[in-house]
Design a protein around this motif. Structure first.
Motif, mmCIF file in Angstrom:
data_model
loop_
_atom_site.group_PDB
_atom_site.id
_atom_site.type_symbol
_atom_site.label_atom_id
_atom_site.label_comp_id
_atom_site.label_asym_id
_atom_site.label_seq_id
_atom_site.Cartn_x
_atom_site.Cartn_y
_atom_site.Cartn_z
ATOM 1 N N ALA A 237 11.807 -29.789 5.814
ATOM 2 C CA ALA A 237 10.350 -29.625 5.773
ATOM 3 C C ALA A 237 9.678 -30.417 6.881
ATOM 4 C CB ALA A 237 9.822 -30.074 4.412
ATOM 5 N N THR A 238 10.216 -31.591 7.171
ATOM 6 C CA THR A 238 9.628 -32.451 8.207
ATOM 7 C C THR A 238 9.706 -31.793 9.573
ATOM 8 O OG1 THR A 238 10.240 -34.435 6.940
ATOM 9 C CG2 THR A 238 9.762 -34.725 9.278
ATOM 10 N N VAL A 239 10.869 -31.248 9.903
ATOM 11 C CA VAL A 239 11.032 -30.586 11.198
ATOM 12 C C VAL A 239 10.219 -29.298 11.244
ATOM 13 C CG1 VAL A 239 12.694 -29.520 12.776
ATOM 14 C CG2 VAL A 239 13.283 -31.636 11.577
ATOM 15 N N TRP A 240 10.190 -28.577 10.124
ATOM 16 C CA TRP A 240 9.380 -27.353 10.061
ATOM 17 C C TRP A 240 7.921 -27.667 10.362
ATOM 18 C CZ3 TRP A 240 5.420 -26.832 6.424
ATOM 19 C CH2 TRP A 240 4.737 -25.614 6.473
ATOM 20 N N ALA A 241 7.359 -28.681 9.718
ATOM 21 C CA ALA A 241 5.943 -29.012 9.921
ATOM 22 C C ALA A 241 5.663 -29.486 11.338
ATOM 23 C CB ALA A 241 5.505 -30.081 8.922
ATOM 24 N N ALA A 336 2.574 -25.639 1.260
ATOM 25 C CA ALA A 336 3.691 -25.508 2.202
ATOM 26 C C ALA A 336 4.289 -24.104 2.145
ATOM 27 C CB ALA A 336 4.757 -26.557 1.923
ATOM 28 N N ARG A 337 4.400 -23.547 0.943
ATOM 29 C CA ARG A 337 4.956 -22.197 0.818
ATOM 30 C C ARG A 337 4.048 -21.168 1.471
ATOM 31 N NH1 ARG A 337 6.031 -24.144 -4.303
ATOM 32 N NH2 ARG A 337 4.396 -22.881 -5.290
ATOM 33 N N ARG A 338 2.759 -21.322 1.269
ATOM 34 C CA ARG A 338 1.817 -20.380 1.894
ATOM 35 C C ARG A 338 1.878 -20.464 3.408
ATOM 36 N NH1 ARG A 338 -1.552 -22.453 -2.196
ATOM 37 N NH2 ARG A 338 -2.699 -23.713 -0.677
ATOM 38 N N ALA A 339 2.223 -21.660 3.916
ATOM 39 C CA ALA A 339 2.298 -21.837 5.364
ATOM 40 C C ALA A 339 3.639 -21.411 5.945
ATOM 41 C CB ALA A 339 2.025 -23.294 5.723
ATOM 42 N N GLY A 340 4.610 -21.125 5.061
ATOM 43 C CA GLY A 340 5.874 -20.592 5.566
ATOM 44 C C GLY A 340 7.131 -21.367 5.238
ATOM 45 N N PHE A 341 7.016 -22.497 4.506
ATOM 46 C CA PHE A 341 8.213 -23.262 4.147
ATOM 47 C C PHE A 341 8.636 -22.874 2.735
ATOM 48 C CE2 PHE A 341 10.473 -26.999 2.462
ATOM 49 C CZ PHE A 341 11.485 -27.084 3.418
ATOM 50 N N HIS A 342 9.810 -22.233 2.600
ATOM 51 C CA HIS A 342 10.223 -21.671 1.313
ATOM 52 C C HIS A 342 11.515 -22.278 0.764
ATOM 53 C CE1 HIS A 342 7.086 -18.691 1.757
ATOM 54 N NE2 HIS A 342 7.551 -18.363 2.956
ATOM 55 N N GLU A 343 11.991 -23.379 1.324
ATOM 56 C CA GLU A 343 13.233 -24.000 0.857
ATOM 57 C C GLU A 343 13.021 -24.653 -0.515
ATOM 58 O OE1 GLU A 343 16.237 -24.203 2.378
ATOM 59 O OE2 GLU A 343 15.765 -23.355 4.347
ATOM 60 N N TYR A 344 14.079 -24.680 -1.313
ATOM 61 C CA TYR A 344 14.030 -25.357 -2.610
ATOM 62 C C TYR A 344 15.451 -25.734 -3.016
ATOM 63 C CZ TYR A 344 15.652 -20.887 -4.449
ATOM 64 O OH TYR A 344 16.384 -19.750 -4.675
ATOM 65 N N ILE A 345 15.573 -26.593 -4.028
ATOM 66 C CA ILE A 345 16.875 -26.988 -4.537
ATOM 67 C C ILE A 345 16.737 -27.339 -6.009
ATOM 68 C CG2 ILE A 345 16.546 -29.406 -3.879
ATOM 69 C CD1 ILE A 345 19.560 -29.575 -3.354
ATOM 70 N N GLU A 346 17.759 -27.021 -6.802
ATOM 71 C CA GLU A 346 17.750 -27.377 -8.216
ATOM 72 C C GLU A 346 18.050 -28.866 -8.354
ATOM 73 O OE1 GLU A 346 19.840 -25.870 -12.368
ATOM 74 O OE2 GLU A 346 20.976 -25.846 -10.492
ATOM 75 N N THR A 347 17.191 -29.596 -9.059
ATOM 76 C CA THR A 347 17.335 -31.045 -9.145
ATOM 77 C C THR A 347 18.623 -31.451 -9.844
ATOM 78 O OG1 THR A 347 14.925 -31.331 -9.119
ATOM 79 C CG2 THR A 347 16.240 -33.170 -9.951
ATOM 80 N N GLU A 348 19.030 -30.720 -10.870
ATOM 81 C CA GLU A 348 20.278 -31.042 -11.561
ATOM 82 C C GLU A 348 21.460 -30.963 -10.589
ATOM 83 O OE1 GLU A 348 22.923 -28.969 -15.061
ATOM 84 O OE2 GLU A 348 20.770 -29.236 -15.434
ATOM 85 N N ALA A 349 21.487 -29.930 -9.769
ATOM 86 C CA ALA A 349 22.556 -29.784 -8.781
ATOM 87 C C ALA A 349 22.460 -30.867 -7.715
ATOM 88 C CB ALA A 349 22.480 -28.403 -8.139
#
Length: 365
Positions: A237-241, A336-349
């Motif tokens: 996200a940091t590099v994306w922004a 962030a999603r509206r601006a184009g960043f769509h990454e996510y991760i499951e916290t348990e994993a």
């Protein structure tokens, strides 16, 4: 295609170290890591681990400097005319909220004052913040927090840092962005704010002593909603922004994408460590874990672990801080999603991956 040159400030921390790795994996970057202790070929003390160690084709230039020393910072950064992006993730801890402001604002100011006059191709300055901007550390706050929520009563160094960049940018060609993660989780040692390390060592000690895994925080914290931010996700996200026009002069909340309650996550973590769960028992980790240094040293010998000082694996005060949040700590990440960043991760994993990585590195048994 001309490469970007990244100056990662705070390169030895969980956030900065993962950012270094992400920049290397992405390619197209010349990378300079800045920290007080340095890195490979720097001034790292015996027993410290280097956050970039083990990366194939490592090409990071490490510079060791005390950012609170303005003259030393100017001298150390004097040859960095090539910098195009500053990624600022440095932090100095202090005893009170008001005491945090002067050193943390000074370090950012010293870096910008040193780089801006000489780096003619400076494009962007990225600032790492957190939910303290919303008053999450003070008590129950409006949730889910949004980037445009009104400010709270100062002092708050995150706000002062952003205001410094906003004011400086009005007469500059570069832009800024501010990333606001929740509790950041990743592999890293010697960090005063590493909750995954707190949990991993606490669980390992419980197992060694043959006692059940009890949640040590406030009763309300066990059932409140919370979210976390994976360090790798935050790096992306940091590099994306910093490289996306949508990120120019904007702040973004960044979290994994799911929320949880410790009452359910605690059992999942206990299963990973093969521990029984017992009812929560409020206790100060800073107090009950203060005498466990000799036990830790014995465990290091017994399980042939990396010889890591107890002080580098224990952030008990931060654990008490997070486990004391008896209110929801969540933010709206849709901007962030509206601006184009769509990454996510499951916290348990995420927890399972980090605990596995700690075992693989022989940091915990």
């Amino acid at each position: 295609m001309k490469k970007h040159t990244a100056l990662v400030v705070g390169a030895r921390g969980v956030i900065g170290g993962n950012l270094l790795r992400h920049l290397q994996n992405t390619g197209g970057w010349e990378i300079i890591g800045l920290s007080r202790r340095g890195g490979v070929g720097g001034t790292a003390a015996t027993g410290d681990t280097d956050d970039t160690a083990g990366i194939a084709g490592t090409a990071v230039t490490h510079i060791a400097v005390d950012l609170l020393d303005r003259d030393a910072t100017t001298a150390a950064l004097a040859g960095l005319e090539c910098v195009t992006h500053i990624f600022y993730a440095a932090y100095q801890d202090r005893a009170t909220w008001s005491e945090l402001v002067p050193p943390n604002l000074a370090m950012l100011t010293n870096v910008v004052d040193a780089i801006e006059p000489i780096a003619n191709d400076l494009v962007h300055i990225s600032l790492m913040q957190g939910y303290k901007v919303y008053g999450a550390h003070l008590g129950p706050f409006k949730t889910p927090a949004r980037e445009d929520d009104p400010p709270h009563m100062p002092p708050e160094f995150n706000v002062d840092q952003q205001q410094f960049l906003e004011h400086r940018q009005t007469e500059a060609s570069w832009t800024w962005s501010a990333l606001r993660p929740s509790v950041v989780a990743g592999v890293g040692l010697g960090n005063p704010m590493n909750l995954t390390m707190v949990i991993a060592v606490y669980a390992s000690v419980c197992r060694e002593l043959g006692i059940p895994f009890r949640f040590p925080g406030k009763p309300g914290a066990y059932t409140s909603l919370i979210e976390m931010t994976d360090a790798d996700l935050l790096a992306k996200a940091t590099v994306w922004a910093a490289t996306n026009p949508a990120g120019a002069n904007q702040a973004y909340n960044i979290a994994n994408g799911d929320v949880f309650r410790w009452e359910s996550m605690w059992a999942t973590i206990a299963k990973f460590f093969e521990l029984e769960v017992a009812p929560p028992l409020p206790m100060s980790l800073a107090d009950v874990m203060a005498d466990k240094g000799p036990l830790w040293n014995t465990m290091v010998q017994k399980y042939d672990l990396l010889r890591t000082p107890y002080s580098d694996v224990s952030s008990w005060a931060f654990g008490d801080f997070v486990f004391g949040w008896d209110y929801d700590v969540i933010a709206d990440t849709s901007k962030a999603r509206r601006a184009g960043f769509h990454e996510y991760i499951e916290t348990e994993a995420m927890f399972a991956d980090i605990f596995t990585a700690l075992r693989t590195a022989r940091i915990i048994p």
